[in-house]
Design an enzyme around this catalytic site. Sequence first.
Site, PDB file in Angstrom:
ATOM      1  N   LYS A   1      55.381  81.698  63.463  1.00 36.40           N
ATOM      2  CA  LYS A   1      56.731  81.459  63.953  1.00 36.40           C
ATOM      3  C   LYS A   1      57.630  82.658  63.606  1.00 36.40           C
ATOM      4  O   LYS A   1      58.382  83.155  64.453  1.00 36.40           O
ATOM      5  CB  LYS A   1      57.267  80.186  63.273  1.00 36.40           C
ATOM      6  CG  LYS A   1      58.461  79.557  63.988  1.00 36.40           C
ATOM      7  CD  LYS A   1      59.152  78.583  63.069  1.00 36.40           C
ATOM      8  CE  LYS A   1      59.002  77.164  63.490  1.00 36.40           C
ATOM      9  NZ  LYS A   1      59.804  76.242  62.658  1.00 36.40           N
TER      10      LYS A   1
ATOM     11  N   PHE B   1      75.384  68.223  62.967  1.00 37.37           N
ATOM     12  CA  PHE B   1      75.536  67.292  64.089  1.00 37.37           C
ATOM     13  C   PHE B   1      75.167  67.910  65.441  1.00 37.37           C
ATOM     14  O   PHE B   1      75.539  67.386  66.484  1.00 37.37           O
ATOM     15  CB  PHE B   1      76.974  66.754  64.116  1.00 37.37           C
ATOM     16  CG  PHE B   1      77.354  66.077  62.820  1.00 37.37           C
ATOM     17  CD1 PHE B   1      77.020  64.751  62.581  1.00 37.37           C
ATOM     18  CD2 PHE B   1      78.005  66.786  61.815  1.00 37.37           C
ATOM     19  CE1 PHE B   1      77.330  64.137  61.372  1.00 37.37           C
ATOM     20  CE2 PHE B   1      78.322  66.182  60.599  1.00 37.37           C
ATOM     21  CZ  PHE B   1      77.982  64.857  60.376  1.00 37.37           C
TER      22      PHE B   1
ATOM     23  N   LYS C   1      75.823  56.272  78.542  1.00 33.41           N
ATOM     24  CA  LYS C   1      74.994  56.415  79.747  1.00 33.41           C
ATOM     25  C   LYS C   1      73.754  55.560  79.562  1.00 33.41           C
ATOM     26  O   LYS C   1      72.907  55.840  78.711  1.00 33.41           O
ATOM     27  CB  LYS C   1      74.596  57.878  79.949  1.00 33.41           C
ATOM     28  CG  LYS C   1      75.733  58.720  80.486  1.00 33.41           C
ATOM     29  CD  LYS C   1      75.179  60.008  81.093  1.00 33.41           C
ATOM     30  CE  LYS C   1      76.265  61.046  81.206  1.00 33.41           C
ATOM     31  NZ  LYS C   1      76.352  61.905  80.000  1.00 33.41           N
TER      32      LYS C   1
ATOM     33  N   GLY D   1      70.115  54.057  80.243  1.00 35.14           N
ATOM     34  CA  GLY D   1      68.894  54.780  80.600  1.00 35.14           C
ATOM     35  C   GLY D   1      67.664  54.088  80.075  1.00 35.14           C
ATOM     36  O   GLY D   1      67.688  52.877  79.779  1.00 35.14           O
TER      37      GLY D   1
ATOM     38  N   CYS E   1      65.482  62.685  66.318  1.00 33.51           N
ATOM     39  CA  CYS E   1      66.543  62.321  65.365  1.00 33.51           C
ATOM     40  C   CYS E   1      66.945  60.844  65.402  1.00 33.51           C
ATOM     41  O   CYS E   1      66.784  60.143  64.411  1.00 33.51           O
ATOM     42  CB  CYS E   1      67.765  63.186  65.612  1.00 33.51           C
ATOM     43  SG  CYS E   1      67.373  64.931  65.510  1.00 33.51           S
TER      44      CYS E   1
ATOM     45  N   LYS F   1      64.235  58.307  64.391  1.00 31.12           N
ATOM     46  CA  LYS F   1      63.828  58.506  62.987  1.00 31.12           C
ATOM     47  C   LYS F   1      64.946  58.072  62.036  1.00 31.12           C
ATOM     48  O   LYS F   1      64.701  57.422  61.020  1.00 31.12           O
ATOM     49  CB  LYS F   1      63.507  59.994  62.783  1.00 31.12           C
ATOM     50  CG  LYS F   1      63.218  60.373  61.354  1.00 31.12           C
ATOM     51  CD  LYS F   1      63.113  61.868  61.171  1.00 31.12           C
ATOM     52  CE  LYS F   1      64.462  62.517  61.109  1.00 31.12           C
ATOM     53  NZ  LYS F   1      64.641  63.565  60.131  1.00 31.12           N
TER      54      LYS F   1
ATOM     55  N   ARG G   1      59.153  64.887  71.438  1.00 32.39           N
ATOM     56  CA  ARG G   1      59.026  63.971  70.284  1.00 32.39           C
ATOM     57  C   ARG G   1      59.757  62.661  70.568  1.00 32.39           C
ATOM     58  O   ARG G   1      60.914  62.674  70.964  1.00 32.39           O
ATOM     59  CB  ARG G   1      59.593  64.646  69.024  1.00 32.39           C
ATOM     60  CG  ARG G   1      58.661  65.717  68.479  1.00 32.39           C
ATOM     61  CD  ARG G   1      59.245  66.420  67.303  1.00 32.39           C
ATOM     62  NE  ARG G   1      60.359  67.280  67.680  1.00 32.39           N
ATOM     63  CZ  ARG G   1      61.124  67.938  66.806  1.00 32.39           C
ATOM     64  NH1 ARG G   1      60.893  67.814  65.521  1.00 32.39           N
ATOM     65  NH2 ARG G   1      62.118  68.708  67.222  1.00 32.39           N
TER      66      ARG G   1
HETATM   67  C1  UGA Z   1      71.251  63.669  68.046  1.00 34.43           C
HETATM   68  C2  UGA Z   1      72.769  63.610  67.812  1.00 34.43           C
HETATM   69  O1  UGA Z   1      73.441  63.458  69.069  1.00 34.43           O
HETATM   70  C3  UGA Z   1      73.276  64.889  67.123  1.00 34.43           C
HETATM   71  O2  UGA Z   1      74.661  64.767  66.829  1.00 34.43           O
HETATM   72  C4  UGA Z   1      72.487  65.072  65.813  1.00 34.43           C
HETATM   73  O3  UGA Z   1      72.859  66.285  65.157  1.00 34.43           O
HETATM   74  C5  UGA Z   1      71.004  65.146  66.134  1.00 34.43           C
HETATM   75  O4  UGA Z   1      70.602  63.921  66.789  1.00 34.43           O
HETATM   76  C6  UGA Z   1      70.253  65.287  64.828  1.00 34.43           C
HETATM   77  O5  UGA Z   1      70.308  64.360  64.014  1.00 34.43           O
HETATM   78  O6  UGA Z   1      69.716  66.374  64.561  1.00 34.43           O
HETATM   79  P1  UGA Z   1      69.701  64.894  69.877  1.00 34.43           P
HETATM   80  O7  UGA Z   1      68.571  64.112  69.286  1.00 34.43           O
HETATM   81  O8  UGA Z   1      69.522  66.349  70.115  1.00 34.43           O
HETATM   82  O9  UGA Z   1      71.016  64.750  68.957  1.00 34.43           O
HETATM   83  O10 UGA Z   1      70.038  64.254  71.305  1.00 34.43           O
HETATM   84  P2  UGA Z   1      71.138  63.256  71.891  1.00 34.43           P
HETATM   85  O11 UGA Z   1      71.999  64.004  72.812  1.00 34.43           O
HETATM   86  O12 UGA Z   1      71.786  62.457  70.822  1.00 34.43           O
HETATM   87  O13 UGA Z   1      70.219  62.280  72.753  1.00 34.43           O
HETATM   88  C7  UGA Z   1      69.298  61.398  72.117  1.00 34.43           C
HETATM   89  C8  UGA Z   1      68.708  60.460  73.130  1.00 34.43           C
HETATM   90  O14 UGA Z   1      69.670  59.519  73.589  1.00 34.43           O
HETATM   91  C9  UGA Z   1      68.147  61.134  74.390  1.00 34.43           C
HETATM   92  O15 UGA Z   1      66.926  60.513  74.714  1.00 34.43           O
HETATM   93  C10 UGA Z   1      69.195  60.859  75.441  1.00 34.43           C
HETATM   94  O16 UGA Z   1      68.699  60.853  76.761  1.00 34.43           O
HETATM   95  C11 UGA Z   1      69.691  59.480  75.008  1.00 34.43           C
HETATM   96  N1  UGA Z   1      71.067  59.172  75.469  1.00 34.43           N
HETATM   97  C12 UGA Z   1      72.115  59.889  75.013  1.00 34.43           C
HETATM   98  C13 UGA Z   1      71.267  58.110  76.344  1.00 34.43           C
HETATM   99  O17 UGA Z   1      70.321  57.416  76.767  1.00 34.43           O
HETATM  100  N2  UGA Z   1      72.542  57.811  76.724  1.00 34.43           N
HETATM  101  C14 UGA Z   1      73.613  58.516  76.282  1.00 34.43           C
HETATM  102  O18 UGA Z   1      74.762  58.177  76.673  1.00 34.43           O
HETATM  103  C15 UGA Z   1      73.390  59.576  75.416  1.00 34.43           C
END
Ligand code: UGA
Length: 438
Positions: A35, A156, A259, A261, A268, A271, A335
Amino acid sequence: MKIGIIGIGFVGLSFAAALGSKGYEVLAIDSDQDKVKKIKKGNTPFYEPSLSPLLQKALKRSLEVSSDTEKAVDECDLIFITVGTPATSKGGINLNSLRAVAKTIGQTLAKSKNKPIIAIKSTVTPGTNQAIKQIIEKESKKKSGKDFGIISNPEFLREGRAVDDTFNPHIVVIGGEDSKTINKVKKFYEGFYNFTIPYITTNTQTAEMIKYANNSFLATKISFINQIANICQSIPGTNVDDIAKAIGIDPRIGEQFLKAGPGYGGSCLPKDIKALISFSENCGQSPTLLKAVQTTNSQQVENLVSLMNKVLTSLRGKRISILGLSFKEDSDDIRESVSINLIKRLLKHKAKIVAHDPMAIENTRKLIGDKISYTKSVSEALKDSECVVIMTPWRQYTKLNNKDLQLMKNKMIVDTRRLLTKKKLDAKYYATGLGFDN
Ligand code: UGA
């Protein structure tokens, strides 16, 4: 001020590239030498929009990348730990990498004159910073607050938006035991950002808990709207997006993360919910709401399988096209992707799967190999298909039209993200959260 970053994943690499691109002297460390080699050449080990050019800029300016943790401990004033804390089989978090880093930091500090501040960005349950501090104190025979500082500094940022979130975070949380260390870290951030970002300074265990509360609340919002979406499906003509828009205008609710879905995925939210459930049970607190959030989430994929099974009579031998494999758009991360979960279930029903994704095919192939077939284009995926399921809201899937549908054997669409609601499509159309007429 020299900055060390130990652990070059999404958080570590985005932060290192952002700081390096602005001329901060940064030493980014990862034990994975392949990496490190890749990153040194300016290549990111995963897909993240805008990160490659930022990394290249940082490497040209002031970012050094290596596997030498001792050097970081010896030379850096502020060291961020951003190693992974993956889930254990019992739902807790695996602290092996974090403990190993703490041990090396302690052993190096034992021989060093440096007095760095260690800021833990990795997501860890309350009490972990305390345990890490004890490891460093034991190995170094030195005292925190005097010979080194330790801070909880949760992160975040979102995948797919990592660069933007790194430059424009909505908050900076700094948790610690002594105000001198807290203030030094706050000053560093104020120099990098500005004074308009909300800074929350608190004690260590509260900072650790903030991260879990944050992700759990986001997961709760998603499960809430998914439950509303499921109810909507039984009321012909109802539209969950209009409901989300209306309730989102209420400032007590807020428009984001509503949203509907196929359920949340990724490395994240699933977990962290799991870890908080396990942590809560260990505290003797029954996590009833969190468990309901988790159950509602896992139910979403079952609902999709039931729908397809019902409409197609049986799934056995049916060719099903899956559009989108990554857990969200603008990412190649699979993941805990609900799409992968769906594929595994459909395979159990002996369906034949053909999958498309603009970025995540390589990762999926590593995981499920040739049990399914992969296509480079959406039209190839649709050919002779009996049902197409849109799982990830990649922008290109909004372009799907009647001409593409002509390629299908049976024109049936399951649109879990409602990308095609505005189109007049000559197909049986089922969208998550839209009332079905039959
Ligand atoms: C999430 C948090 O949003 C971040 O703030 C945090 O830093 C991160 O985890 C972490 O702990 O490292 P992330 O996993 O990158 O971020 O993605 P998200 O945008 O939160 O989406 C997570 C899941 O929820 C995706 O499968 C997405 O499609 C779904 N989702 C999100 C929905 O189904 N509806 C929504 O309205 C938003």
